[in-house]
Structures are given as C-alpha cells and as structure tokens.
Design an enzyme around this catalytic site. Structure first.
Site, mmCIF file in Angstrom:
data_model
loop_
_atom_site.group_PDB
_atom_site.id
_atom_site.type_symbol
_atom_site.label_atom_id
_atom_site.label_comp_id
_atom_site.label_asym_id
_atom_site.label_seq_id
_atom_site.Cartn_x
_atom_site.Cartn_y
_atom_site.Cartn_z
ATOM 1 N N HIS A 1 12.845 -10.819 57.764
ATOM 2 C CA HIS A 1 13.773 -10.851 58.887
ATOM 3 C C HIS A 1 13.235 -10.090 60.094
ATOM 4 C CE1 HIS A 1 14.775 -6.628 58.308
ATOM 5 N NE2 HIS A 1 14.763 -6.890 57.009
ATOM 6 N N GLU B 1 17.996 -8.066 49.804
ATOM 7 C CA GLU B 1 17.043 -6.964 49.634
ATOM 8 C C GLU B 1 17.292 -6.227 48.321
ATOM 9 O OE1 GLU B 1 14.277 -5.785 49.764
ATOM 10 O OE2 GLU B 1 14.015 -4.808 51.729
#
Length: 228
Positions: free
Chosen positions: A8, A82
């Site tokens: 990201h 994550e």
C-alpha cells in the site's frame, strides 16, 4: 499464475514509524495518494485479470486508481490484512519493531510455532494468506494483483518463493507501493522481480518514511535457522 504483490501507499503511521496493524487502519498521506495514482503507469505492461485488497482502508485507497484505470472490481479479503502486532500494536520503539520483524522472519524460515507477543502464530498468519491466493489460482486467473502490507508480503514471499532466502527478504526493503512479482502454481512459486529489480541483483537503498515493516534488519538477529 502471475502474482503481483503490491504494498500500500504511505500512511501517517508509516511516517511516524508505528506498528499500525489493526482495522480499519490509517488512510494515506498526500504522498501515499500520489503513489497510488502512479500505480497504473508503473504497472502499464501487466495484463491484470483480478485485483484483491485487504480489509484495511489503506490497501483499498491504494488500489482505487488502478481499479479505475483497468475497469476492475476490487475484491476485499480479510486474509490479506497485515500481520497482527498483538501487544506491540502502535508502538514505534526499536525493541518493539525488532520483536515484530524477527518474529515474522522466523516464520519465513519455518518456525511457524513461534507466536507474536499477544498475537497469532505463523500457521494462522500464512494460512489465511495462502487460502486467498489458492482460491484465486483455482479460479484460473492469469495475472493476479494483490494490494497488501509490508511485513505480510516480505515474510510470505520469503517462505513461499523457492529462490528467495530469509536473509534476502530481511535485508531488502519493500517501500510503499513497491511490487514483488512471482510466477507459479501448485508446485511452488518463483520470485521474478523485487521492486522492479531482478531477484539476485543489487540490494535496495533504504526507503524514506516507509514505516517499520519496510526496514531492513540484520538476518543474524532472526533467532531461528534460515534458509540459505
């Protein structure tokens, strides 16, 4: 299947050096938004068939310009989020970062029983990511783009790609919107490029404000046997 693992864009937590792993997570900084807008150009030569993102908002914001440019739907999967920092969540001190990163790289070396302080073990973490990738591969997708997270991509790629060693993924950073390209199928994965460089090339320079999960660490600090 060709697999594009995309980190990201930059977030405020990256700039502050924090282990920000909970949902929904931080949004993008202005630079992060610029990085996201650049992705369609960066990936211009890739014929992407499907685009997956995690449940954390930063991956969805990063994928948005690419989805618009390619007229693709973004498919959200919790398994791509994550790696949970557990008790280390939102800490930015060196001890916490080293505890976090040495744990995820220990998993990549095969020590899946090891547990993040107050968090998951490697079986649970890699298992959820594997499940998403395996489902996409079974669907017959030719090229799959996945917008995920620094520690998740680095450790999973180090564990699954036959030509990536744990010392390599520990030493080499993965900057915001950096891309790791792999090719493979049921018999295994091979890493082709790491942030645009052929695997086996020179190590990468340190990133600027890309957060603790992009940091290089000394492989000798990983308290397990690593693959050569």
């Amino acid at each position: 299947m060709r697999l594009l693992l995309i980190r990201h864009g930059q977030t405020p937590s990256n700039v502050r050096g924090l282990l920000d792993t909970g949902a929904p997570g931080a949004e993008l900084t202005q630079l992060g938004e610029e990085q996201a807008r650049a992705l369609p150009t960066v990936l211009d030569g890739e014929p992407i068939d499907a685009l997956l993102v995690s449940t954390l908002v930063r991956t969805q914001l990063t994928a948005s310009p690419l989805a618009a440019a390619r007229r693709l739907e973004t498919d959200v999967h919790d398994g791509l989020r994550e790696i949970s920092a557990g008790e280390l969540e939102m800490r930015g001190d060196r001890d916490a970062i080293m505890a976090y990163m040495t744990t995820v790289f220990a998993w990549a070396s095969g020590d899946l029983e090891r547990r993040m302080p107050g968090g998951p073990d490697g079986h649970e973490t890699f298992g959820r990511f594997d499940a998403v990738i395996d489902e996409a591969r079974a669907s017959g997708v030719g090229t799959l783009a996945v917008v995920s997270h620094g520690a998740m991509i680095r450790s999973w790629a180090g564990a699954r790609a036959s030509n990536l060693s744990v010392p390599f993924v520990a030493r080499n950073q993965l900057s915001n919107t950096g891309v790791v390209v792999l090719d493979g199928g049921p018999d295994g994965w091979e890493a082709l490029t790491w942030m645009g460089q052929a695997v086996g090339g020179p190590e990468l320079a340190a990133p600027l404000a890309d957060g603790p999960t992009a940091d290089a660490i000394n492989p000798d600090r990983i308290p397990t046997d690593s693959r050569d």
